[in-house]
Write a protein that holds these residues in place. Structure first.
Motif, short mmCIF file in Angstrom:
data_model
loop_
_atom_site.label_atom_id
_atom_site.label_comp_id
_atom_site.label_asym_id
_atom_site.label_seq_id
_atom_site.Cartn_x
_atom_site.Cartn_y
_atom_site.Cartn_z
N ARG A 181 0.83 -1.21 0.00
CA ARG A 181 0.00 0.00 0.00
C ARG A 181 0.87 1.26 0.00
NH1 ARG A 181 -4.31 -0.49 -1.78
NH2 ARG A 181 -5.72 -1.26 -0.18
N LEU A 182 2.00 1.21 0.73
CA LEU A 182 2.88 2.38 0.76
C LEU A 182 3.55 2.61 -0.59
CD1 LEU A 182 4.60 2.29 4.27
CD2 LEU A 182 2.84 3.85 3.43
N CYS A 195 1.21 7.33 -6.18
CA CYS A 195 0.20 8.38 -6.28
C CYS A 195 0.81 9.76 -6.06
CB CYS A 195 -0.92 8.15 -5.27
SG CYS A 195 -1.99 6.75 -5.69
N LEU A 196 1.85 9.81 -5.22
CA LEU A 196 2.51 11.10 -4.96
C LEU A 196 3.61 11.37 -5.98
CD1 LEU A 196 2.80 10.95 -1.07
CD2 LEU A 196 1.37 12.49 -2.40
N GLN A 197 3.76 10.47 -6.95
CA GLN A 197 4.79 10.58 -7.99
C GLN A 197 6.17 10.78 -7.39
OE1 GLN A 197 2.47 13.73 -10.27
NE2 GLN A 197 3.10 12.41 -11.97
N ALA A 208 -7.20 6.48 -10.63
CA ALA A 208 -5.97 6.85 -9.93
C ALA A 208 -4.72 6.63 -10.79
CB ALA A 208 -5.85 6.04 -8.64
N GLY A 209 -4.89 5.87 -11.90
CA GLY A 209 -3.73 5.57 -12.74
C GLY A 209 -2.95 4.38 -12.22
N PRO A 226 -0.37 7.61 -12.41
CA PRO A 226 -0.74 8.40 -11.24
C PRO A 226 -0.28 9.85 -11.36
CG PRO A 226 0.31 6.34 -10.59
CD PRO A 226 0.48 6.47 -12.08
N SER A 227 -1.05 10.74 -10.77
CA SER A 227 -0.72 12.16 -10.81
C SER A 227 -1.03 12.76 -9.44
CB SER A 227 -1.55 12.86 -11.88
OG SER A 227 -1.75 14.21 -11.54
N ARG A 228 -0.25 13.78 -9.06
CA ARG A 228 -0.49 14.41 -7.75
C ARG A 228 -1.79 15.19 -7.73
NH1 ARG A 228 5.13 15.01 -7.51
NH2 ARG A 228 5.05 17.03 -8.51
N VAL A 277 -5.75 9.72 -3.45
CA VAL A 277 -6.52 8.53 -3.11
C VAL A 277 -6.54 8.36 -1.59
CG1 VAL A 277 -6.80 6.06 -3.50
CG2 VAL A 277 -5.63 7.45 -5.21
N PHE A 315 -7.25 5.58 0.90
CA PHE A 315 -7.44 4.14 0.93
C PHE A 315 -8.25 3.73 2.16
CE2 PHE A 315 -3.49 4.71 -1.50
CZ PHE A 315 -3.79 3.97 -2.64
N ALA A 371 -1.61 2.73 4.95
CA ALA A 371 -1.33 3.80 4.00
C ALA A 371 -0.57 4.96 4.65
CB ALA A 371 -2.63 4.31 3.39
N LEU A 372 -0.36 4.87 5.97
CA LEU A 372 0.39 5.92 6.67
C LEU A 372 1.79 5.42 6.98
CD1 LEU A 372 -2.43 7.01 9.14
CD2 LEU A 372 -1.62 8.31 7.17
N LEU A 407 4.80 14.45 3.91
CA LEU A 407 5.21 13.58 2.80
C LEU A 407 4.65 14.08 1.47
CD1 LEU A 407 6.71 10.81 2.24
CD2 LEU A 407 4.42 9.82 2.15
N ALA A 408 3.37 14.46 1.49
CA ALA A 408 2.74 14.92 0.25
C ALA A 408 3.36 16.25 -0.21
CB ALA A 408 1.24 15.08 0.45
N GLU A 413 6.45 17.32 0.51
CA GLU A 413 7.81 17.04 0.05
C GLU A 413 7.77 16.50 -1.38
OE1 GLU A 413 9.38 14.25 2.87
OE2 GLU A 413 9.04 15.62 4.54
N ALA A 414 6.80 15.61 -1.64
CA ALA A 414 6.69 15.04 -2.98
C ALA A 414 6.43 16.14 -4.01
CB ALA A 414 5.58 13.99 -3.03
N ARG A 440 -3.46 14.29 4.52
CA ARG A 440 -2.35 14.14 3.59
C ARG A 440 -2.84 14.28 2.15
NH1 ARG A 440 0.41 8.58 3.66
NH2 ARG A 440 -1.35 8.06 2.33
N GLN A 478 -2.13 17.46 -1.04
CA GLN A 478 -1.80 17.40 -2.47
C GLN A 478 -2.55 18.47 -3.25
OE1 GLN A 478 -2.19 12.71 -2.45
NE2 GLN A 478 -1.87 13.40 -4.54
#
Lengths: 254, 257
Positions: free
Chosen positions: A151-152, A158-160, B56-57, B76-78, B82, B84, B90-91, B103-104, B106-107, B151, B155
């Motif tokens: 999942r991570l 998703c965050l590219q 979501a790609g 996928p694109s920012r 999503v 979940f 997912a964390l 995290l989001a 920083e990305a 999070r 985005q």
């Protein structure tokens, strides 16, 4: 080594003293010959004497230095190589069988090969210690990077996130518990191999000191050296455990 | 000159998805308007999660065309985030709440100095202001899901995809979060694509409800939900129109099963 409650802590100390007492009892009653087993007070005296007048300090430094250098080299190689292998399914598929063959190989078995190639040099000792203590860290790192929650990985997609960002922000922290546990095992192996190298290749250190003491029937010096090795193992393990507890605080926060 | 209608936020054009030699979804054609809250509902195995993953790609359609705001999806694109269902996975367990939101950011390459105030705002928005320095393991399930939502909001997405986000939560927390998500979506005018197996949840949240049927997953019905906003857990759910739509969809799902 967590202190669950004071009674257990006192109890564990009592066990140490009970063993020392039995040791003392065996030596003063003459159950075992003094030539082989000294009385604990004599061993302590030999330890103090060795540090104040003898060359126990430089020997200890020699052994600890050999252990630490080999261990650090092994840790560096283990983490970098392990990350590369753990992140790539393909690399894992190709390399895993080789690693599984090399891993159970007793590192002491490669000492003759290392001596033949490098002679009785410090470089030889470093190589042997590093090679032998590489495996726990390497395999722990591979596992830690490979076992990232799927999942991570999707969150990262998703965050590219870029490959290096994924390795640094998700792979490495995920592998950290395995890396540190591996490094702790590696430390023990490094100490064992440092001693064996000294004994086989006459590098100045506690290994040679113990060997010479045994050959001269100096049982006090022999036991002083062994106790010192035990202490080195204990202290290094405690130090690493402390690092682990600090670095992995999130694991104990539930 | 006539004004052209705005591009749909999500345009499914005859989408088919095959996975492992099996057809999971077939002939999905649907336009989602910008700012619309669309709920996709159906029994397990109807492919609703797969449909979300296509948007979501994360999954590629085997046939058909999918565009977001007129642009074909390439992965996928920012701009699409999503939420979940399994928030626990997912964390990042080793980062505290603030770090997980970061995290989001920083990305997206935001400088650290700019991140801090934004993180505070986002955590406050989902009611986690006082929990910024707690690790996910120290938060309740509802709080962890709020954190994941924060999070995703970090985005600044054009489209928010939610995959049964409240399925693992208790009834009380679920209702609270439903209202919070409705408020957040209304405030930002975000397009929301919300997948659920809960018919009432779909009707309560959605502007439209898309009902899917399984084997293979296909469109069964698209229902407009003209209930007044803001919705209310009691008034909306007791409204005669709500009850009528609930009965209608319920019967439909059971007849064709």
């Amino acid at each position: 080594m967590t202190l669950r409650n004071p009674i257990v802590f006192i109890g564990s100390i009592a066990v140490v003293f009970a063993i020392l007492f039995l040791w003392w009892l065996a030596s003063v009653t003459g159950t075992v010959s003094r030539a082989f087993v000294p009385n604990p007070f004599d061993a302590w005296a030999a330890l103090v004497r060795g540090f104040s007048r003898g060359d126990l300090l430089p020997q200890t430094i020699g052994t600890v230095g050999r252990m630490l250098q080999g261990w650090l080299l092994a840790s560096l190689i283990g983490v970098v190589l392990g990350a590369a292998i753990g992140l790539s399914r393909t690399a894992r598929d190709y390399l895993q069988p080789t690693l599984e063959f090399l891993r159970p190989l007793p590192a002491s078995a490669i000492i003759p090969v290392a001596i033949a190639l490098m002679g009785l040099s410090p470089g030889m000792a470093l190589t042997v210690v590093a090679f032998g203590s590489l495996w726990p860290t390497l395999l722990g790192t591979i596992h830690g990077f490979a076992a990232v929650e799927p999942r991570l990985k999707e969150v990262a997609r998703c965050l590219q996130m870029s490959g290096p960002a994924f390795a640094w922000k998700i792979g490495l922290p995920n592998a950290m518990p395995d890396i540190l546990a591996g490094m702790r095992l590696s430390m023990t192996v490094a100490l064992i191999l440092a001693i064996i190298c000294e004994m086989l290749a006459s590098q100045a250190g506690l290994g040679t000191a113990i060997l010479l003491a045994a050959r001269a029937f100096q049982s006090s010096e022999l036991f002083a050296g062994i106790a010192l090795l035990g202490a080195i193992g204990l202290v290094s393990n405690l130090a690493l455990r402390a690092v682990e507890i600090r670095a992995l605080a999130w694991q104990n926060s539930h | 000159m006539l004004a052209r209608p705005p591009e749909p936020a999500i345009a499914f054009d005859a989408i088919r998805v095959d996975l492992g030699g099996k057809t999971i979804l077939t002939d999905i054609t649907l336009d989602v308007k910008p700012g619309e809250f669309i709920c996709v509902m159906g029994p397990s195995g109807c492919g609703k999660t797969t449909l979300l993953r296509v948007v979501a790609g994360l999954v590629q359609a085997s046939a058909g065309k999918l565009s977001l705001f007129g642009k074909p999806v390439q992965g996928p694109s920012r701009k699409v985030s999503v939420v979940f269902q399994d928030y626990g996975r997912a964390l990042l367990p080793w980062r505290d709440a603030a770090g997980n939101v970061a995290l989001a950011l920083e990305a997206a390459g935001m400088p650290r100095a700019e991140q801090r105030p934004l993180i505070e705002t986002l955590l406050a928005k989902v009611g986690l202001k006082d929990h910024a320095h707690k690790f996910p393991g120290q938060l309740s399930g509802g709080m962890q899901q709020r954190l994941q939502i924060a999070r995703c909001l970090a985005q600044d997405p054009e489209i928010l995809l939610m995959d049964e986000p409240f399925g693992a939560l208790d009834a009380m927390t679920r209702q609270q979060l439903q209202d919070e998500v409705l408020a957040l979506a209304a405030e930002r005018n975000t397009t929301v694509f919300f997948v659920t197996h809960d018919l009432e949840e779909a009707l309560y949240l959605g502007d439209r409800v898309v009902a899917l049927l399984p084997n293979p997953g296909r469109l069964a019905r698209i229902v407009d939900v003209p209930l007044a906003r803001p919705r209310n857990q009691l008034a909306t759910r007791e409204h005669p129109d709500f009850l009528a739509m609930r009965r209608d969809l319920f019967d439909m799902m059971h007849e064709t099963h």
